[in-house]
Design a protein around this motif. Structure first.
Motif, PDB file in Angstrom:
ATOM      1  N   THR A 163       3.123   4.862   3.428  1.00 40.45           N
ATOM      2  CA  THR A 163       2.194   4.347   3.654  1.00 40.45           C
ATOM      3  C   THR A 163       0.708   3.767   2.575  1.00 40.45           C
ATOM      4  OG1 THR A 163       1.654   5.223   5.378  1.00 40.45           O
ATOM      5  CG2 THR A 163       3.420   4.023   5.497  1.00 40.45           C
ATOM      6  N   CYS A 164       0.860   5.151   2.677  1.00 37.29           N
ATOM      7  CA  CYS A 164      -1.356   4.595   1.698  1.00 37.29           C
ATOM      8  C   CYS A 164      -1.001   4.374   0.656  1.00 37.29           C
ATOM      9  CB  CYS A 164      -1.314   6.502   1.559  1.00 37.29           C
ATOM     10  SG  CYS A 164      -1.252   7.567   0.811  1.00 37.29           S
ATOM     11  N   ALA A 165       0.489   4.106  -0.295  1.00 36.42           N
ATOM     12  CA  ALA A 165       0.837   3.809  -1.850  1.00 36.42           C
ATOM     13  C   ALA A 165       0.376   2.381  -1.793  1.00 36.42           C
ATOM     14  CB  ALA A 165       1.986   4.432  -2.207  1.00 36.42           C
ATOM     15  N   ILE A 166       1.248   1.902  -0.725  1.00 40.26           N
ATOM     16  CA  ILE A 166       1.260   0.135  -0.006  1.00 40.26           C
ATOM     17  C   ILE A 166       0.541  -0.606   0.108  1.00 40.26           C
ATOM     18  CG2 ILE A 166       2.426  -0.984   0.827  1.00 40.26           C
ATOM     19  CD1 ILE A 166       4.333   0.341  -0.892  1.00 40.26           C
ATOM     20  N   VAL A 167      -0.741  -0.062   1.000  1.00 47.51           N
ATOM     21  CA  VAL A 167      -2.593  -0.593   1.476  1.00 47.51           C
ATOM     22  C   VAL A 167      -3.025  -0.938   0.184  1.00 47.51           C
ATOM     23  CG1 VAL A 167      -3.967  -0.338   2.990  1.00 47.51           C
ATOM     24  CG2 VAL A 167      -2.028   0.810   4.250  1.00 47.51           C
ATOM     25  N   PRO A 168      -3.554  -0.721  -0.807  1.00 38.69           N
ATOM     26  CA  PRO A 168      -4.116  -1.044  -1.790  1.00 38.69           C
ATOM     27  C   PRO A 168      -4.104  -2.706  -2.290  1.00 38.69           C
ATOM     28  CG  PRO A 168      -3.778   2.013  -2.094  1.00 38.69           C
ATOM     29  CD  PRO A 168      -2.472   1.420  -1.223  1.00 38.69           C
ATOM     30  N   PHE A 169      -2.387  -2.664  -2.279  1.00 38.72           N
ATOM     31  CA  PHE A 169      -2.118  -4.281  -2.759  1.00 38.72           C
ATOM     32  C   PHE A 169      -1.398  -4.706  -1.950  1.00 38.72           C
ATOM     33  CE2 PHE A 169      -0.689  -0.108  -5.509  1.00 38.72           C
ATOM     34  CZ  PHE A 169      -0.905  -0.291  -6.833  1.00 38.72           C
ATOM     35  N   PHE A 170      -1.129  -3.914  -0.088  1.00 40.82           N
ATOM     36  CA  PHE A 170      -0.830  -5.233   0.818  1.00 40.82           C
ATOM     37  C   PHE A 170      -1.863  -4.567   1.694  1.00 40.82           C
ATOM     38  CE2 PHE A 170       2.133  -6.725   3.487  1.00 40.82           C
ATOM     39  CZ  PHE A 170       1.616  -8.105   3.890  1.00 40.82           C
ATOM     40  N   ARG A 171      -3.086  -5.122   2.211  1.00 39.02           N
ATOM     41  CA  ARG A 171      -4.167  -4.636   3.130  1.00 39.02           C
ATOM     42  C   ARG A 171      -3.507  -4.151   4.595  1.00 39.02           C
ATOM     43  NH1 ARG A 171      -8.832  -3.899   0.546  1.00 39.02           N
ATOM     44  NH2 ARG A 171      -8.054  -3.331  -1.703  1.00 39.02           N
ATOM     45  N   ASP A 172      -2.988  -5.875   4.356  1.00 36.92           N
ATOM     46  CA  ASP A 172      -2.602  -5.889   6.014  1.00 36.92           C
ATOM     47  C   ASP A 172      -1.185  -4.867   5.985  1.00 36.92           C
ATOM     48  OD1 ASP A 172      -3.755  -8.010   6.341  1.00 36.92           O
ATOM     49  OD2 ASP A 172      -1.778  -9.627   5.185  1.00 36.92           O
ATOM     50  N   PHE A 173      -0.834  -4.349   5.311  1.00 40.30           N
ATOM     51  CA  PHE A 173       0.535  -3.440   5.761  1.00 40.30           C
ATOM     52  C   PHE A 173       0.277  -1.956   6.327  1.00 40.30           C
ATOM     53  CE2 PHE A 173       3.152   1.205   4.381  1.00 40.30           C
ATOM     54  CZ  PHE A 173       4.654   0.170   5.010  1.00 40.30           C
ATOM     55  N   TYR A 174      -1.109  -1.916   6.807  1.00 45.60           N
ATOM     56  CA  TYR A 174      -1.946  -1.046   7.499  1.00 45.60           C
ATOM     57  C   TYR A 174      -2.132  -1.572   8.996  1.00 45.60           C
ATOM     58  CZ  TYR A 174      -5.514   1.346  10.053  1.00 45.60           C
ATOM     59  OH  TYR A 174      -5.892   2.314  11.191  1.00 45.60           O
TER      60      TYR A 174
END
Length: 263
Positions: A163-174
């Protein structure tokens, strides 16, 4: 294995940063760390009022009051959800460290997960105190709560690397993770007893790996069942957790070279 050796080599730094993260999380507020304990307690009181007073929830065959059934199941969920949410946002929160070439950013998710364990230990003790006050002393099987705590740590860490690897590229993922956790809480038998659910649906609820943890905490606090009595479920949990871990580590390793660029 290289990442595992990297984490092991930095274990002292991880523990130091985890303690510092816990201390500074509420440093700007007047009551400080006090809020870390108040919010979960208030949440438990609200659920008890709604389900026991409003919906007249009755004790199950275990003979334990509803409040004890709720507390024993919700304690691990508080830990898991807080750890996963905090770790999901760790790269954004520590962006100044991510941009430093020499810093081992792979330790950040673990730092956030370990930071959540301090409040969790308090609530484990709080749960014991509540059981004693209500005349229900936990059985000898309570010692295995350390095992189930370790299970929660492993699951949260494995998921948080993804999850933390995805958030920088897709902020809405949080926000998506936060909503998934809200739904997941109701898919676990925390507010209700799973025996109230039709047998066919119970099978799908048990596919949730957090179910194994929640049931394990209840076995430790109330049911007096050792973890090896759930052998099949335990094997399933560890297979799923390892798969989540592999997915998380591989995703993190593949994307880590781009973190400093997007942050």
């Amino acid at each position: 294995m290289n990442m595992f050796r990297e984490l092991l080599a930095n274990r002292k730094l991880i523990w130091k940063l985890a303690k510092n993260d816990f201390k500074t999380k509420y440093s700007g507020s007047y009551f400080g760390i006090f809020w870390a304990f108040v919010q979960p307690i208030v949440t438990v009181l609200i659920y008890v009022f709604v389900f026991q007073v409003g919906f007249k929830a009755q004790p199950t065959d275990t003979g334990y009051p509803y409040v004890l059934q709720l507390v024993s199941g919700i304690i691990p969920w508080f830990f898991f959800s807080e750890a996963l949410l905090s770790a999901t946002n760790c790269l954004l929160e520590y962006s100044y460290l991510v941009k430093k070439v020499v810093f081992k950013i792979s330790i950040l998710p673990i730092v956030k997960v370990l930071s959540a364990i301090f409040v969790h230990i308090f609530f484990i003790c709080f749960g014991v105190l509540l059981f004693v006050i209500m005349g229900k002393i936990p059985p000898i099987q309570f010692v295995q709560i350390v095992y189930y705590m370790f299970c929660t740590l492993c699951l949260a860490i494995g998921l948080s690397f993804f999850t933390c690897a995805i958030v920088p590229f897709f902020r809405d993922f949080y926000q998506m993770v936060s909503i998934a956790l809200q739904i997941g809480m109701w898919l676990c038998p925390i507010m209700y007893d799973i025996s109230l659910i039709p047998t066919k649906i119970q099978f799908f609820l048990k596919l949730n790996p957090v179910y194994y943890i929640v049931q394990g905490y209840r076995d430790s606090y109330m049911n007096g069942i050792w973890f090896w009595h759930h052998g099949t479920m335990g094997i399933y949990f560890w297979v799923v957790t390892i798969l989540f871990g592999i997915l998380g580590f591989k995703t993190f390793k593949k994307l880590r070279v781009h973190f400093s660029d997007v942050l």
